[in-house]
Motif scaffolding. Structure first.
Motif, PDB file in Angstrom:
ATOM      1  N   VAL A 168       0.867  -1.183   0.000  1.00 51.93           N
ATOM      2  CA  VAL A 168       0.000   0.000   0.000  1.00 51.93           C
ATOM      3  C   VAL A 168       0.898   1.225   0.000  1.00 51.93           C
ATOM      4  N   GLU A 169       0.730   2.084  -0.982  1.00 50.80           N
ATOM      5  CA  GLU A 169       1.504   3.314  -1.027  1.00 50.80           C
ATOM      6  C   GLU A 169       0.692   4.413  -1.681  1.00 50.80           C
ATOM      7  N   ARG A 170       1.163   5.644  -1.511  1.00 54.38           N
ATOM      8  CA  ARG A 170       0.413   6.787  -2.024  1.00 54.38           C
ATOM      9  C   ARG A 170       0.392   6.777  -3.544  1.00 54.38           C
ATOM     10  N   LEU A 171      -0.789   7.011  -4.099  1.00 56.59           N
ATOM     11  CA  LEU A 171      -0.956   7.053  -5.541  1.00 56.59           C
ATOM     12  C   LEU A 171      -0.197   8.244  -6.105  1.00 56.59           C
ATOM     13  N   VAL A 172       0.552   8.008  -7.154  1.00 55.30           N
ATOM     14  CA  VAL A 172       1.344   9.066  -7.775  1.00 55.30           C
ATOM     15  C   VAL A 172       0.413  10.180  -8.248  1.00 55.30           C
ATOM     16  N   GLY A 173       0.715  11.406  -7.835  1.00 51.27           N
ATOM     17  CA  GLY A 173      -0.082  12.556  -8.231  1.00 51.27           C
ATOM     18  C   GLY A 173      -1.107  12.989  -7.203  1.00 51.27           C
ATOM     19  N   SER A 174      -1.380  12.144  -6.203  1.00 51.86           N
ATOM     20  CA  SER A 174      -2.356  12.533  -5.180  1.00 51.86           C
ATOM     21  C   SER A 174      -1.710  13.486  -4.177  1.00 51.86           C
ATOM     22  N   SER A 175      -2.535  14.229  -3.486  1.00 47.24           N
ATOM     23  CA  SER A 175      -2.047  15.244  -2.561  1.00 47.24           C
ATOM     24  C   SER A 175      -1.406  14.607  -1.325  1.00 47.24           C
ATOM     25  N   PRO A 176      -0.202  15.040  -0.930  1.00 48.54           N
ATOM     26  CA  PRO A 176       0.407  14.507   0.291  1.00 48.54           C
ATOM     27  C   PRO A 176      -0.423  14.793   1.534  1.00 48.54           C
ATOM     28  N   LYS A 177      -1.184  15.918   1.528  1.00 48.61           N
ATOM     29  CA  LYS A 177      -1.994  16.270   2.693  1.00 48.61           C
ATOM     30  C   LYS A 177      -3.241  15.392   2.789  1.00 48.61           C
ATOM     31  N   ASN A 178      -3.797  15.023   1.640  1.00 47.00           N
ATOM     32  CA  ASN A 178      -4.978  14.157   1.624  1.00 47.00           C
ATOM     33  C   ASN A 178      -4.731  13.040   0.607  1.00 47.00           C
ATOM     34  N   PRO A 179      -3.835  12.112   0.934  1.00 43.50           N
ATOM     35  CA  PRO A 179      -3.376  11.141  -0.066  1.00 43.50           C
ATOM     36  C   PRO A 179      -4.432  10.105  -0.424  1.00 43.50           C
ATOM     37  N   VAL A 180      -4.391   9.684  -1.672  1.00 43.27           N
ATOM     38  CA  VAL A 180      -5.158   8.535  -2.135  1.00 43.27           C
ATOM     39  C   VAL A 180      -4.188   7.358  -2.177  1.00 43.27           C
ATOM     40  N   MET A 181      -4.514   6.294  -1.470  1.00 41.49           N
ATOM     41  CA  MET A 181      -3.611   5.155  -1.375  1.00 41.49           C
ATOM     42  C   MET A 181      -3.925   4.136  -2.467  1.00 41.49           C
ATOM     43  N   GLU A 182      -2.881   3.482  -2.928  1.00 45.76           N
ATOM     44  CA  GLU A 182      -3.000   2.480  -3.983  1.00 45.76           C
ATOM     45  C   GLU A 182      -2.602   1.122  -3.437  1.00 45.76           C
ATOM     46  N   VAL A 183      -3.492   0.141  -3.590  1.00 42.83           N
ATOM     47  CA  VAL A 183      -3.233  -1.230  -3.143  1.00 42.83           C
ATOM     48  C   VAL A 183      -2.721  -2.022  -4.336  1.00 42.83           C
ATOM     49  N   MET A 184      -1.572  -2.655  -4.187  1.00 45.84           N
ATOM     50  CA  MET A 184      -1.019  -3.468  -5.265  1.00 45.84           C
ATOM     51  C   MET A 184      -0.885  -4.907  -4.799  1.00 45.84           C
ATOM     52  N   VAL A 185      -1.323  -5.836  -5.632  1.00 46.56           N
ATOM     53  CA  VAL A 185      -1.218  -7.261  -5.335  1.00 46.56           C
ATOM     54  C   VAL A 185      -0.577  -7.939  -6.538  1.00 46.56           C
ATOM     55  N   GLN A 186       0.331  -8.856  -6.282  1.00 42.46           N
ATOM     56  CA  GLN A 186       1.024  -9.558  -7.351  1.00 42.46           C
ATOM     57  C   GLN A 186       0.069 -10.490  -8.073  1.00 42.46           C
ATOM     58  N   GLY A 187       0.150 -10.493  -9.414  1.00 38.36           N
ATOM     59  CA  GLY A 187      -0.642 -11.403 -10.228  1.00 38.36           C
ATOM     60  C   GLY A 187      -1.893 -10.747 -10.790  1.00 38.36           C
ATOM     61  N   PRO A 188      -2.539 -11.419 -11.756  1.00 42.52           N
ATOM     62  CA  PRO A 188      -3.792 -10.913 -12.331  1.00 42.52           C
ATOM     63  C   PRO A 188      -4.958 -11.219 -11.397  1.00 42.52           C
ATOM     64  N   GLN A 189      -5.234 -10.335 -10.458  1.00 44.79           N
ATOM     65  CA  GLN A 189      -6.187 -10.603  -9.375  1.00 44.79           C
ATOM     66  C   GLN A 189      -7.417  -9.706  -9.458  1.00 44.79           C
ATOM     67  N   LYS A 190      -7.847  -9.360 -10.677  1.00 45.92           N
ATOM     68  CA  LYS A 190      -9.004  -8.467 -10.833  1.00 45.92           C
ATOM     69  C   LYS A 190     -10.244  -9.041 -10.156  1.00 45.92           C
ATOM     70  N   ASP A 191     -10.533 -10.316 -10.407  1.00 44.01           N
ATOM     71  CA  ASP A 191     -11.747 -10.921  -9.842  1.00 44.01           C
ATOM     72  C   ASP A 191     -11.699 -10.949  -8.319  1.00 44.01           C
ATOM     73  N   ALA A 192     -10.515 -11.211  -7.769  1.00 40.31           N
ATOM     74  CA  ALA A 192     -10.386 -11.246  -6.310  1.00 40.31           C
ATOM     75  C   ALA A 192     -10.633  -9.868  -5.709  1.00 40.31           C
ATOM     76  N   VAL A 193     -10.148  -8.823  -6.384  1.00 41.10           N
ATOM     77  CA  VAL A 193     -10.364  -7.457  -5.892  1.00 41.10           C
ATOM     78  C   VAL A 193     -11.842  -7.092  -5.979  1.00 41.10           C
ATOM     79  N   LEU A 194     -12.477  -7.426  -7.107  1.00 44.77           N
ATOM     80  CA  LEU A 194     -13.908  -7.135  -7.261  1.00 44.77           C
ATOM     81  C   LEU A 194     -14.730  -7.853  -6.196  1.00 44.77           C
TER      82      LEU A 194
END
Length: 642
Positions: free
Chosen positions: A593-619
């Protein structure tokens, strides 16, 4: 210099005579010694030929390039020389600037000793890879410094943590060899030319990513004692984060302090137990040394957790050998002290001095806490853990971060990380409401029917207001109730010429009732509200703009590895870290989990990354949290374009 992508013209072959001439120029310019041949014949040129081919392989190519560099975006042009070492793709090996030729890191990795080697801490190397120059206080492993590191000389730069692997090439702006003390010194020492991670490093004819640096290279240091001396200096150094003048001394958590980086100051000089530590932690990014300490403490915490929760099982429930992904997802990540968003963004394995989990595990093996073994050349596994090691036995668990329910709710779960893994967003019911707020020019229309001109309305609520207005003003056509006669307020406030058809409507003097409602909606400012469980519109503050959609992106990294990234979950009261924890278990893959590139440091949007093609699992995980698939936007970058 090559932080920005240069404009490279088509490659052209180099004649053998020109290649030999260029190689001889490089040998002379760098003062290289031609290795002697085994043949006793003084006329034998085998040694010179071997050196030429090592510096500039047979079949090399060249191309002109243009780019901009520096704060003034100064135009820079020159020539790159491209070649391929055995079993490797074509890479940029040399770059020519103003009649001078500089090697890239690829050339340095295959030709030890061609440049004087300077050292600096790994976190300074990270700044160099961001385009910064090396400041004088950042120089380490000296004095004395290499004799050839004089003003104007090209030099290689490596980190203290990997002292035999050059990571950057630069030019001395001062006589580094003459320095007798760097403490308190100011100013630039080395101007960066090229580094591992820039656009030249990433360039290839086949679009393949840059080659990762090796773990160790022979030949850059005279003997093993030099490596040990640098390691001893690193262990003893009290490094500080680089200030404006390039200083590198940072206060560190003591080696015998088992508390996590970032929490040690709160626990110091207090008798409070770990779970009662105050929640106030300074929201700042951690230094490399603090991140290293936090990862080591997290591993020790993870081992202690298994020892205490699986006392009656063989090896405390751990099934050896332990894979890298298991270590990261079960023994490290759940126990990292990420108390604030800035710390969560800092506590990533790539921001440690190890850079990857493989080197981290090897450091634990070197400390004799575990026994590790290389497997399949690109992975290391843990064969055993010394549960009696003093670092494990004396470790004192610290308070782990509380799990947040999500942004916008203003509530947090009281479960500190006790292993229950509770997540209050699971099972929640969400409702997305589309709202409209009248703009100021529509005030006369709303005031005429005693509706609040500053209120928020749903589309269903706006229709009766418009109907009430046209009835109050007697604007309905007697021949056709679907037709509304125009008046000055409608002409000025609604049909203001922002749409091409507005002029025709005004000229005709009438408009269809449905078209009028649509134009009133278009003349309002869009807002939205996301209601959770029993929340009501009256208790929720609407947010400007249309309701956001959660983004899921599948992309390829490191050539053929697919990763799945999800962002924007906070708007739907989903905790990114809790989502990552679940995905790590359900997908049996490492997550971050890390801050999404381009989001504001004061109000950051976090990005969750998981290894592999896990679209269905995320949905599926989002659906458990009340987010339907229609609110999720999926972008698959792994599919090849037709």
């Amino acid at each position: 210099m090559f932080k920005k992508k240069p404009n490279i013209k088509p490659l052209s072959p180099i004649k053998n005579s020109e290649r030999r001439k260029l190689a001889d120029h490089i040998i002379s310019d760098l003062g290289l010694t031609v290795p002697s041949s085994d043949n006793a014949d003084p006329e034998d040129k085998a040694g010179l030929t071997a050196l030429r081919n090592s510096l500039l392989p047979d079949g090399s190519l060249s191309a002109r390039f243009a780019t901009t560099a520096g704060p003034d975006a100064k135009k820079v042009s020159g020539t790159i020389y491209v070649g391929a070492y055995p079993n490797q793709d074509l890479r940029v090996l040399w770059v020519k600037l103003e009649e001078r030729v500089y090697p890239t890191v690829y050339t340095l990795w295959h030709n030890p000793g061609v440049l004087p080697l300077l050292h600096t801490p790994s976190f300074v190397v990270e700044k160099l890879q961001g385009g910064a120059d090396l400041m004088t206080p950042g120089l380490q492993n000296g004095p004395p410094f290499p004799e050839k590191a004089k003003e104007g000389a090209a030099v290689a730069i490596a980190s203290l943590e990997s002292p035999t692997v050059p990571m950057a090439v630069g030019v001395c702006e001062i006589d580094v060899s003459a320095l007798r003390d760097v403490r308190g010194a100011k100013g630039h020492a080395v101007k960066m030319i090229q580094w591992a991670g820039d656009e030249l490093w990433a360039w290839s004819t086949g679009g393949k990513p840059g080659i990762s640096p090796p773990e160790h290279l022979d030949g850059w240091l005279a003997n093993q004692s030099d490596v040990e001396q640098i390691q001893a200096q690193l262990d003893a150094a009290d490094l500080q984060d680089e200030d404006d003048n390039g200083g590198v001394n940072l206060p560190s958590v003591g080696k015998n302090d088992s508390r996590p980086a970032g929490a040690a100051d709160n626990a110091r000089d207090t008798n409070l137990p770990a779970d009662d530590q105050p929640d106030v932690v300074e929201d700042k990014e951690l230094t490399t040394k603090e991140i290293d300490e936090a990862f080591k403490n997290a591993f020790l915490y993870g081992v202690r957790h298994f020892m205490e929760t699986s006392k009656n099982e063989p090896n405390y429930g751990l099934s050896f050998p332990l894979s890298q992904s298991f270590v990261m997802s079960n023994l490290v990540q759940p126990f990292l002290p990420a108390y604030t968003p800035a710390q969560a963004a800092s506590l990533l394995i790539k921001k440690t001095s190890y850079k990857n989990i493989k080197k981290f595990i090897k450091s634990l093996d070197k400390a004799q806490i575990i026994k590790a073994k290389d497997q399949n050349n690109n992975e290391v596994v843990i064969l055993d853990i010394d549960f009696e090691d003093q670092a494990i036995k004396n470790f004192k668990p610290y308070r782990l971060p509380k799990k947040e329910t999500g942004s916008g709710s203003g509530k947090t779960s009281t479960s500190a990380a006790t292993g229950d893994g509770s997540d209050s967003s699971v099972g929640q019911k969400l409702k997305r409401v589309e709202l409209f707020k009248p703009k100021e020019r529509l005030s006369p229309l709303f005031s005429a029917v005693k509706a609040d001109p500053k209120g928020f309305y749903t589309p269903a609520e706006l229709r009766p207001i418009v109907t009430a207005y046209i009835e109050a003003e007697n604007l309905i056509s007697p021949k056709n109730k679907r037709i509304v006669t125009m008046n000055p307020i409608l002409a000025n406030a609604v049909f203001d010429g922002s749409v091409k058809s507005d002029k025709d409507v005004i000229n005709k003097g009438f408009v269809l009732r449905d078209a009028l409602v649509d134009r009133v909606l278009a003349s309002c400012a869009p807002f939205h509200a996301i209601l959770r469980n029993d929340d009501t519109l009256e208790s929720t503050k609407p947010k400007a703009g249309a309701a956001p959609r959660i983004s899921i992106v599948l992309e390829t990294r490191s050539g053929n590895k697919t990763v799945t990234k999800a962002s924007g979950v906070e708007a739907y009261f989903v905790n990114p870290q809790a989502l990552a924890d679940e995905l790590r278990k359900t997908c049996a893959s490492s997550t971050s989990v890390e801050r999404l590139v381009g989001s504001s440091p004061k109000n950051p949007v976090m990005e969750v990354m998981v290894q592999g093609p896990q679209k269905d699992a995320v949905l599926k995980a989002l659906e458990k949290r009340g987010v339907p698939a229609r609110l999720v936007e999926v972008l698959d970058k792994t599919k090849k374009k037709k």
